[in-house]
Design an enzyme around this catalytic site. Structure first.
Site: not given
Ligand code: GUN
Length: 281
Positions: A49, A93, A116
């Site tokens: 990311k 995350q 998110d």
């Molecule tokens: N863990 C796995 N996929 C995601 C996601 O799309 N967002 C977040 N915050 N954690 C994740």
């Protein structure tokens, strides 16, 4: 012939558009990512990311905590990021270490910075059929991928397998809003093949190899959200790709399908929040 839903190709197209837009901006968005603990998959996702954001011209900061971090420490950091005008978007995350109540942490994120779309405000707006600040990344990516290939979910029977807050529940709501007939299945569904055989579109977000060609009807669309490593270390999805290729009209591969679309949506959401926050925060 089965057509591949190529997430990498669409991601690259989205990134080209975003890069042009970002190159013209004098001030750039900043994405803040909180990574707590040492889950190896999360570490890789967060690194990707950050690298992706920076390649596009989005600033990114990663704040790391050891596995024994406390809720108080995380809440204090979120409050600081909420109040920091330079931060456009916040991502915590998941999964979080087991002593942490993830709902308390997510609830603390300012909805206007919730990249998110997972806070109760944004999920509540989505479930009420109103517009959230942003839509959750993986569901948004799935719908962008279907749209790119001209697959309209309206009037279709869509079977969603998996009921997580990250994928299953929000994607079902977004599909309902697009006038699909949606059936939700999960680990306690007893007659899964009977249901999937009636699906025009299957969205599988389980993380286990569960979908074979005998479970599907001809010319269906299969969206594989699962990703895990099998015993040989190979990256796999929920779907038996070879078998299902005999029967499906479209299939998203793993890797290269939904995964790249999740990260494309994260970048789109970061820029959307930045632009909206510039006007209102
Ligand atoms: N863990 C796995 N996929 C995601 C996601 O799309 N967002 C977040 N915050 N954690 C994740």
């Amino acid at each position: 012939m089965t057509e591949i839903l190529d997430g990498k190709k669409l991601r690259d197209k989205i990134f080209a558009g975003l890069k042009t837009k970002l190159d013209r901006m004098s001030e750039k968005p900043t994405l803040a990512v909180i990574l707590a603990g040492n889950d190896p998959a999360s570490q890789i996702y967060v690194r990707n990311k950050k690298k992706t954001a920076e390649n596009l011209g989005i600033n990114s900061i990663v704040i790391e905590y050891p596995a024994d971090v406390t809720e108080t420490e995380l809440l204090a950091k979120i409050s600081e990021l909420n109040n920091d005008k330079k931060i456009s978007a916040i991502l915590v995350q998941l999964p979080l270490p087991k002593q942490i109540d993830k709902f308390r942490i997510i609830d603390a994120i300012l909805p206007q910075k919730d990249v998110d779309g997972l806070t109760p405000y944004n999920l509540g707006k989505l479930f009420a059929g109103e517009q959230p600040y942003v839509y959750p990344c993986t569901p948004k990516g799935i719908l962008l991928l279907l749209d790119e290939y001209g697959i309209n979910p309206a009037e279709k029977h869509v079977v969603v397998i998996g009921r997580s807050n990250l994928v299953g529940k929000p994607v079902a709501q977004m599909l309902l809003q697009r006038n699909a007939t949606v059936t939700m299945c999960h680990s306690h569904t007893t007659n899964l093949p009977d249901i999937t055989k009636t699906a025009d579109i299957v969205v599988s977000a389980v993380g286990k190899n569960i979908i074979g060609e005998k479970m599907l009807k001809s010319n269906c669309v299969v969206v594989d959200v699962g990703i895990y490593r099998d015993e040989t270390g190979k990256v796999r999805g929920d779907v038996d790709f070879e078998g299902v290729s005999n029967i499906a009209a479209y299939i998203s591969p793993v890797p290269g399908g939904v995964g790249p679309m999740t990260i494309a949506s994260l970048m789109l959401n970061t820029v959307e929040l930045f632009e909206r926050n510039k006007q209102s925060l």
